[in-house]
Design a protein around this motif. Sequence first.
Motif, short mmCIF file in Angstrom:
data_model
loop_
_atom_site.label_atom_id
_atom_site.label_comp_id
_atom_site.label_asym_id
_atom_site.label_seq_id
_atom_site.Cartn_x
_atom_site.Cartn_y
_atom_site.Cartn_z
N PRO A 1 -22.75 41.78 -48.84
CA PRO A 1 -23.91 41.77 -49.19
C PRO A 1 -24.87 42.61 -48.15
CG PRO A 1 -23.92 40.69 -51.17
CD PRO A 1 -22.78 40.54 -49.99
N ARG A 2 -25.95 43.62 -47.57
CA ARG A 2 -26.77 43.11 -46.94
C ARG A 2 -27.78 42.24 -46.32
NH1 ARG A 2 -30.81 48.46 -45.26
NH2 ARG A 2 -31.67 47.44 -43.47
N ARG A 3 -28.10 41.85 -47.36
CA ARG A 3 -29.57 40.39 -47.71
C ARG A 3 -28.33 39.31 -46.77
NH1 ARG A 3 -29.76 35.70 -49.70
NH2 ARG A 3 -28.15 35.98 -51.22
N LEU A 4 -26.66 39.13 -47.21
CA LEU A 4 -26.76 37.82 -45.97
C LEU A 4 -25.60 38.55 -44.75
CD1 LEU A 4 -23.87 36.78 -49.46
CD2 LEU A 4 -25.98 35.38 -48.38
N ILE B 1 -27.13 36.37 -39.52
CA ILE B 1 -27.90 37.26 -37.91
C ILE B 1 -28.49 36.24 -37.35
CG2 ILE B 1 -29.07 39.09 -36.59
CD1 ILE B 1 -27.49 40.86 -37.81
N GLU B 2 -29.44 35.48 -38.74
CA GLU B 2 -30.83 34.97 -37.94
C GLU B 2 -29.74 33.69 -38.26
OE1 GLU B 2 -33.35 36.04 -41.16
OE2 GLU B 2 -33.57 37.49 -40.61
N GLU C 1 -30.34 25.71 -48.52
CA GLU C 1 -29.66 25.57 -48.12
C GLU C 1 -28.56 26.08 -48.83
OE1 GLU C 1 -29.07 20.68 -48.02
OE2 GLU C 1 -30.32 20.34 -47.46
N GLU C 2 -28.19 26.44 -49.53
CA GLU C 2 -27.61 26.83 -50.03
C GLU C 2 -27.12 28.13 -49.23
OE1 GLU C 2 -29.55 25.74 -51.80
OE2 GLU C 2 -28.55 24.00 -53.10
N ASP C 3 -28.47 29.71 -48.98
CA ASP C 3 -28.26 30.06 -48.57
C ASP C 3 -27.34 30.23 -47.15
OD1 ASP C 3 -29.52 31.65 -51.04
OD2 ASP C 3 -31.22 32.17 -50.11
N ILE C 4 -27.91 29.18 -46.42
CA ILE C 4 -27.28 29.04 -45.15
C ILE C 4 -26.35 29.11 -44.93
CG2 ILE C 4 -27.47 27.44 -43.20
CD1 ILE C 4 -30.06 28.95 -43.38
N LEU C 5 -25.36 28.18 -46.43
CA LEU C 5 -24.57 28.16 -46.47
C LEU C 5 -23.17 28.99 -46.79
CD1 LEU C 5 -23.75 24.34 -48.37
CD2 LEU C 5 -23.50 24.84 -46.07
N ALA C 6 -24.29 30.06 -47.80
CA ALA C 6 -23.36 31.57 -47.99
C ALA C 6 -23.37 32.18 -46.74
CB ALA C 6 -24.79 32.11 -48.89
N GLU D 1 -20.55 30.98 -44.47
CA GLU D 1 -19.29 31.52 -45.28
C GLU D 1 -19.03 32.61 -45.19
OE1 GLU D 1 -16.51 30.75 -49.34
OE2 GLU D 1 -18.19 30.47 -49.41
N SER D 2 -20.04 33.63 -45.08
CA SER D 2 -20.51 34.98 -44.85
C SER D 2 -19.46 35.43 -43.47
CB SER D 2 -21.23 35.80 -45.29
OG SER D 2 -21.45 35.48 -46.63
N ALA D 3 -19.74 34.61 -42.28
CA ALA D 3 -19.67 34.62 -41.13
C ALA D 3 -18.30 35.37 -41.06
CB ALA D 3 -20.30 34.34 -39.78
#
Length: 382
Positions: free
Chosen positions: A117-120, A125-126, A155-160, A163-165
Amino acid sequence: MSGQKRTITRSEHALEDLDGAALSYAARFADQAESRRRDLREELVQLALPFAGRLARRYRGRGEPLEDLEQVARLGLVKAVDRYDPDRGSFTAYAAVTITGEIKRHFRDRTWGVHVPRRLQDLTIEVSQATAVLTSELSRSPTVAELAERLDTSEEDILAALESAAGYTPASLNGPVGDDGPAELGDMFGALDADLESVDDRLTVSGLLYRLPARERRILAMRFYGNYTQSDIAAEFGISQMHVSRLLSRTLTWLRQAMLTDAPPRWESGIAQPEPTDAALTVSVRRVDGRTEIGLTGELDREAAERVRAGLIDAVRDAGTDAEVLVDLDGVGFVDAAGIAALLASHEAARRASVRLRFVRPQPYVRRSLTVAGLAPLFAVA
């Protein structure tokens, strides 16, 4: 300073020429015929191609071929020329924003190996940029909590995002394992185990086989385990090969139906010549040398379970304290959950009455079932 002449570099002169050319293009475009408009548009695009190339080269070394980036930059340039409005400011500024946006969109939508997803994508990048900054500030790798605090997210968004990287350039299954090994990464993945998947079916068939008459069980064993031909089986039983074929067909049909139903259908051996079955359970009781011996013959299933339970409990009560009761299971070819429950109930009654209850000579299938039920300590040698 007013008396000094400012030196204009080649790049600044090119930008001034590009802005001037764009203004000239916009002034003449509206009054020209369609064919002439195409020529004017082509001239401006050709003039600005070096400018688009320089912007594309800023993004080289990021995993995309330079030729592809230049193509994307030229597409952005064409869009900038078509949408240019001189009233809104400099053409070069507008073209730079349009071309850069097109290149970033290309990286976002075309270069990821796995759809994310674009959000991830943006958050990835951030996180990468924040990681570089915090690593420089802290002289160590930042934690997830520190990244979440810097980016003001969970922190859940950071982990996602981390993982998406991995989805940007996923590893190929055809990639080698190790430096010189011939094995590929895909070879390390497990496959479905057909034997494991058939465990349930094997257990079901194993129980159903004991519901068949002895002759049919033996014919199945000879045909599918002993590799006997139908003619060999016919010679063994003194019947015709056609009769063997009919018996096999009827037996396999019954097994298929029994496996697809919760309650197995009753075995029908035939209309013309009904064959005796050993399904009905018989109970015999006798006293030998001060102990009670109970013989069971047939199938210990739901229909016979209550009768067996009542009979065993009565035998335990009649035996008296410190007596011994032996249950001979040699004639029992099948036992189900109801039958096991009956044996467990008789064992509990014997324990309360201080009577030694033992099971002797169980068939292999019955022994396995009773062992699973926890009755193995009650086995005894006859």
